[in-house]
Design a protein around this motif. Sequence first.
Motif, PDB file in Angstrom:
ATOM      1  N   ARG A 227       0.834  -1.200   0.000  1.00 43.50           N
ATOM      2  CA  ARG A 227       0.000   0.000   0.000  1.00 43.50           C
ATOM      3  C   ARG A 227       0.875   1.258   0.000  1.00 43.50           C
ATOM      4  O   ARG A 227       0.645   2.188  -0.790  1.00 43.50           O
ATOM      5  CB  ARG A 227      -0.922  -0.001   1.223  1.00 43.50           C
ATOM      6  N   GLU A 228       1.860   1.292   0.879  1.00 50.18           N
ATOM      7  CA  GLU A 228       2.746   2.460   0.933  1.00 50.18           C
ATOM      8  C   GLU A 228       3.505   2.634  -0.376  1.00 50.18           C
ATOM      9  O   GLU A 228       3.684   3.757  -0.865  1.00 50.18           O
ATOM     10  CB  GLU A 228       3.720   2.324   2.093  1.00 50.18           C
ATOM     11  N   LEU A 229       3.960   1.532  -0.951  1.00 50.24           N
ATOM     12  CA  LEU A 229       4.679   1.602  -2.213  1.00 50.24           C
ATOM     13  C   LEU A 229       3.807   2.207  -3.301  1.00 50.24           C
ATOM     14  O   LEU A 229       4.252   3.034  -4.097  1.00 50.24           O
ATOM     15  CB  LEU A 229       5.145   0.196  -2.603  1.00 50.24           C
ATOM     16  N   GLY A 230       2.542   1.830  -3.314  1.00 52.44           N
ATOM     17  CA  GLY A 230       1.622   2.364  -4.314  1.00 52.44           C
ATOM     18  C   GLY A 230       1.298   3.824  -4.121  1.00 52.44           C
ATOM     19  O   GLY A 230       0.822   4.486  -5.051  1.00 52.44           O
ATOM     20  N   GLU A 231       1.554   4.348  -2.918  1.00 47.85           N
ATOM     21  CA  GLU A 231       1.244   5.746  -2.624  1.00 47.85           C
ATOM     22  C   GLU A 231       2.412   6.701  -2.852  1.00 47.85           C
ATOM     23  O   GLU A 231       2.282   7.899  -2.616  1.00 47.85           O
ATOM     24  CB  GLU A 231       0.778   5.863  -1.156  1.00 47.85           C
ATOM     25  N   LEU A 232       3.540   6.183  -3.317  1.00 47.39           N
ATOM     26  CA  LEU A 232       4.739   7.017  -3.458  1.00 47.39           C
ATOM     27  C   LEU A 232       4.750   7.859  -4.727  1.00 47.39           C
ATOM     28  O   LEU A 232       5.605   8.722  -4.890  1.00 47.39           O
ATOM     29  CB  LEU A 232       5.993   6.140  -3.408  1.00 47.39           C
ATOM     30  N   GLY A 233       3.837   7.576  -5.643  1.00 46.49           N
ATOM     31  CA  GLY A 233       3.795   8.349  -6.882  1.00 46.49           C
ATOM     32  C   GLY A 233       4.809   7.924  -7.925  1.00 46.49           C
ATOM     33  O   GLY A 233       5.089   8.678  -8.866  1.00 46.49           O
ATOM     34  N   LEU A 234       5.364   6.732  -7.793  1.00 47.24           N
ATOM     35  CA  LEU A 234       6.314   6.240  -8.783  1.00 47.24           C
ATOM     36  C   LEU A 234       5.580   5.865 -10.070  1.00 47.24           C
ATOM     37  O   LEU A 234       4.409   5.495 -10.042  1.00 47.24           O
ATOM     38  CB  LEU A 234       7.051   5.019  -8.237  1.00 47.24           C
ATOM     39  N   PRO A 235       6.246   5.941 -11.217  1.00 49.77           N
ATOM     40  CA  PRO A 235       5.596   5.583 -12.477  1.00 49.77           C
ATOM     41  C   PRO A 235       5.091   4.141 -12.450  1.00 49.77           C
ATOM     42  O   PRO A 235       5.774   3.239 -11.951  1.00 49.77           O
ATOM     43  CB  PRO A 235       6.713   5.755 -13.510  1.00 49.77           C
TER      44      PRO A 235
END
Length: 262
Positions: free
Chosen positions: A2-10
């Motif tokens: 979840r946190e990884l998906g919230e970082l705004g990475l492409p």
Amino acid sequence: MRELGELGLPSSPGPAVDLSPVTEGDLEPLPEAARRYLRFMGVTGRSRDWSFRLGFTGRFRRSREEAWMRCEAWQYNTRLAVARIFYIQLRFFGVVPVLGRDTYLDGRGRMLIRGVDLITVGDGTGEAYDIGELVTYLNDGIMIAPTMLLVPEVRWSEVDASSFDVSITDHGRTVRARVFVDERGAPVDFETTDRFYSDPRDAARATRCRWTTPIAGWQNVGERRLPTSGMAVWHPPNEDELAYADFRFVPETLAFNVAPGL
């Protein structure tokens, strides 16, 4: 996740990102030891990767005097934004869960450590972390995803028949390392001085230090090569070396070209 998906990475590569298969012609300008390494890793004929995710198990310690602690970790790297997200969980005294987030995002490194993921016990930022996290991204690429390093921002330099130098530039900052390979081209060690060591007795003072990641062996994972296990070792001047991380890679967790958070 979840946190990884919230970082705004492409979440996917755009049309400008080179995903073409690697050819022998792409390897020709590189040093002989680097070509041998890339052939060992099986990159020729394979499309260039833009991300990977991998799980680890192993052990970790902060000093020579401290007992090893069992740990598990997850990592996600992407070249679309030159980023690495490394989560490690361990238990202090065998009981207290501690979560560490070791990240490089937007040209900035950070090491955040939280007891039971609620109480911050360490939050390192600044130039030393920016440099150290970027060179660790370079280490990740060498050991896990070499085609992510076949980009203009990475330079390869000849040393001798058993080693080559490699550097990466991001956000105006360049870090360098030396890679040692055997006769097959398999990496046996990675060495850099672009990391900073903090003595646990004086954690506020970090000094540039030689850092290595010797590899115990290699395994085939499908058409890929993956280390069986590896260590991270500090070499402080005038002190004995400190092996502080001993990780085993979990082959079934390896995934390439995946979006963050999926």
